[in-house]
Each structure stands twice: as structure tokens, then as C-alpha cells.
Design an enzyme around this catalytic site. Sequence first.
Site, mmCIF file in Angstrom:
data_model
loop_
_atom_site.group_PDB
_atom_site.id
_atom_site.type_symbol
_atom_site.label_atom_id
_atom_site.label_comp_id
_atom_site.label_asym_id
_atom_site.label_seq_id
_atom_site.Cartn_x
_atom_site.Cartn_y
_atom_site.Cartn_z
ATOM 1 N N ASP A 1 3.487 -21.972 -19.423
ATOM 2 C CA ASP A 1 2.449 -22.325 -20.399
ATOM 3 C C ASP A 1 2.818 -21.805 -21.794
ATOM 4 O O ASP A 1 2.210 -22.182 -22.787
ATOM 5 C CB ASP A 1 1.116 -21.677 -19.982
ATOM 6 C CG ASP A 1 0.169 -22.656 -19.313
ATOM 7 O OD1 ASP A 1 0.330 -23.866 -19.543
ATOM 8 O OD2 ASP A 1 -0.713 -22.196 -18.578
ATOM 9 N N LYS B 1 -1.891 -31.557 -11.871
ATOM 10 C CA LYS B 1 -0.613 -30.847 -11.978
ATOM 11 C C LYS B 1 0.150 -30.917 -10.658
ATOM 12 O O LYS B 1 1.357 -31.146 -10.630
ATOM 13 C CB LYS B 1 -0.851 -29.401 -12.434
ATOM 14 C CG LYS B 1 -1.256 -29.346 -13.910
ATOM 15 C CD LYS B 1 -1.848 -28.033 -14.357
ATOM 16 C CE LYS B 1 -2.385 -28.183 -15.792
ATOM 17 N NZ LYS B 1 -3.078 -27.006 -16.300
ATOM 18 N N GLN C 1 -4.579 -21.165 -14.165
ATOM 19 C CA GLN C 1 -5.479 -22.100 -14.847
ATOM 20 C C GLN C 1 -6.590 -21.334 -15.574
ATOM 21 O O GLN C 1 -7.293 -20.519 -14.978
ATOM 22 C CB GLN C 1 -6.081 -23.068 -13.809
ATOM 23 C CG GLN C 1 -6.914 -24.169 -14.410
ATOM 24 C CD GLN C 1 -6.091 -25.135 -15.271
ATOM 25 O OE1 GLN C 1 -5.040 -25.605 -14.875
ATOM 26 N NE2 GLN C 1 -6.579 -25.414 -16.474
#
Length: 288
Positions: free
Chosen positions: A119, A52, A96
Site C-alpha cells: 500500500d 482484491k 484493510q
Amino acid sequence: MAQIIDGKLISAKVKDQVKEQVEKLNKQGVSVGLAVVLVGNNPASRVYVNSKKKACAAVGIYSEEHTLPEETTEEELLSLVQKLNADKKINGILVQLPLPRHIDENKIINAISPEKDVDAFHPQNVGRIMIGEFDFLPCTPAGIMELIASTGVEITGKRCVVIGRSNIVGKPMAMLLLHKNGTVTICHSKTQNLAEICREADILVAAVGVPKLVKKDMVKPGAVVIDVGMNRLDDGSLCGDVDFADVQETAGYITPVPGGVGPMTIAMLMQNTVTAAVLQKNAVVITD
Ligand code: NAD
């Protein structure tokens, strides 16, 4: 023999577009920033976070990593999220997953400002997806929609089967296919006659986490088969939920693992971060 859907190539195109958007925003004095938070020492998470950060650098998005030790408390993590919510340099926050067991994932997701929830896991964003009025889509299902679009196969009226009902992949995936007028069935660990249901699918998405679960006899000839699975085998190799060599003979289109869904997930994260910056700063990407 199935045509391979090249996720690397398609994701590179998405990232090129994102890079152009970032350049245009920068020229207007608008920067784009992503914070990635990693708690603990999960090796797979480390790999995802590195990818990322690398993608951010490639498209010109400012990124910062916050690495916290395994024993970080829920309060400490919540306090970091609050700080990032208030930080003007940061447009997107990605925590994460999975988090260590002593931290309530839902509490953390709920604490992320919905405007920075790139997200799209916050209940407010999940709800907006349900009613079809969203700013962000969760990265993996959004990437899969791009992969399906690349085949030219129309979703309207087609039988779509999603194996897996997780909040991050299976459920939103089914919803996106429904928004595109697919007739959608969701299968899961308690589903009976899985093979029979899968054989009806014109579009089959496997998001299970069981290596090579989907075999040729579960696939309708000519179907679009999307493999979300990322399973690490004992020999260290990566393997999908679809038995690629077997299914390739029957499917019309198929995604490989690696090089299918994975790269798309990261490309869509980049796109979501730009969308977040544009919304927060009331900016527009001026096109020439
Ligand atoms: P999860 O464990 O949360 O959900 C798995 C789902 O599969 C569950 O809903 C369960 O009911 C179902 N299931 C389990 N065994 C089954 C069986 N035998 N038959 C039918 N259904 C069964 O997993 P997840 O987070 O949705 O991820 C699924 C897979 O996708 C994993 O391999 C994960 O690593 C991978 N993944 C990949 C990406 C990517 O970017 N490529 C992103 C997210 C997840």
C-alpha cells in the site's frame, strides 16, 4: 463534451501485463503472494477485500485472507502482522483500513515490513516517495497517474489542483504530480475560494468524500478531471465527488464513478505485489 477515461479498460490492460509477469516468474520457480487482513464487519471493506482477492485469482497471485473479529486487540493484530512479515509465501501485506477505533492504525502500518508494504503507507516508503526514490507508490495515486497518462495530456508545466490532503490519496497524489513537473496546489476543508482555485486547474483531482462537490463552474474548459470519491448514497448507489453530468459539458477528460479510479487502485495493488516479490527474491521478469 468530455472524453470519458475508461478505468475499467485501462486497469484490464495493467492486469494483463501483471498476469504475464506472474506467469514468467512462476516459470522461474518464483511465486507471488498477497495477504489481505480484514478486521471487523465494515461492509465497504468487505467489498474491497473481495475485489482484491478476485483480482489476485485473475492474475495468478496466491492470496490469503485473514478475517479477524471486531474485538481483536491491537496486540493480536500486531502479532499477525509479524507472522506475515516472516512468511516466505507472502510478498505483500495489506491491512484493510479503516480499523476499529480501539486499534492505532499508525502502529499497525509501522509494523508492516516496508518491503511487503504494497500500500506504500509505511513512513519509510512515504519518505522515499518524497525524495523520488521509491519501490512502491500508493495504489490510488499510482493508478491516477496511469489514467492521466492515457489522455496524452502532458503534466509538465500544467496547473494541477488536488482537493483533499489525506495521507493515502491527496498528499501522495500532489507529490506524484510534482515529480512530473506539474505546478501543484493542494486544497482542503479550510481552503478559501475553492471554486476559484479549481478553475485554474488543467488537471483537477478530487479526493474529498463529499458527493458531487465539484460543479461545472469549478472546472476550466478542457481540463482533465479525476474523481476519486466513492460515496454511498442513501438509495445504495455509488457517487463520486464530481457532479459528472454537470462537469462533463466543460471538462476535456473525465473519470466516471464507478469505473474510473476504483479499478485502477486494484490493478496497481497487483503490480505492487509483483514488484515486492521481484525485490524480495532478487528475481527479474525475463522478457522474450
Ligand atoms: P479523507 O476523509 O481522509 O480526506 C478527505 C479530504 O478532503 C481531507 O483532506 C479534507 O480536508 C478534504 N475536504 C473535506 N471536505 C472538504 C470540502 N468541503 N472542501 C475541500 N476539501 C474538503 O478521505 P480519503 O481517504 O482521501 O478519500 C477521499 C475520497 O476518495 C472518499 O470518498 C474515499 O471513499 C475515496 N477513495 C477512493 C479510492 C478508490 O480507489 N477509488 C481510494 C481511496 C479513497
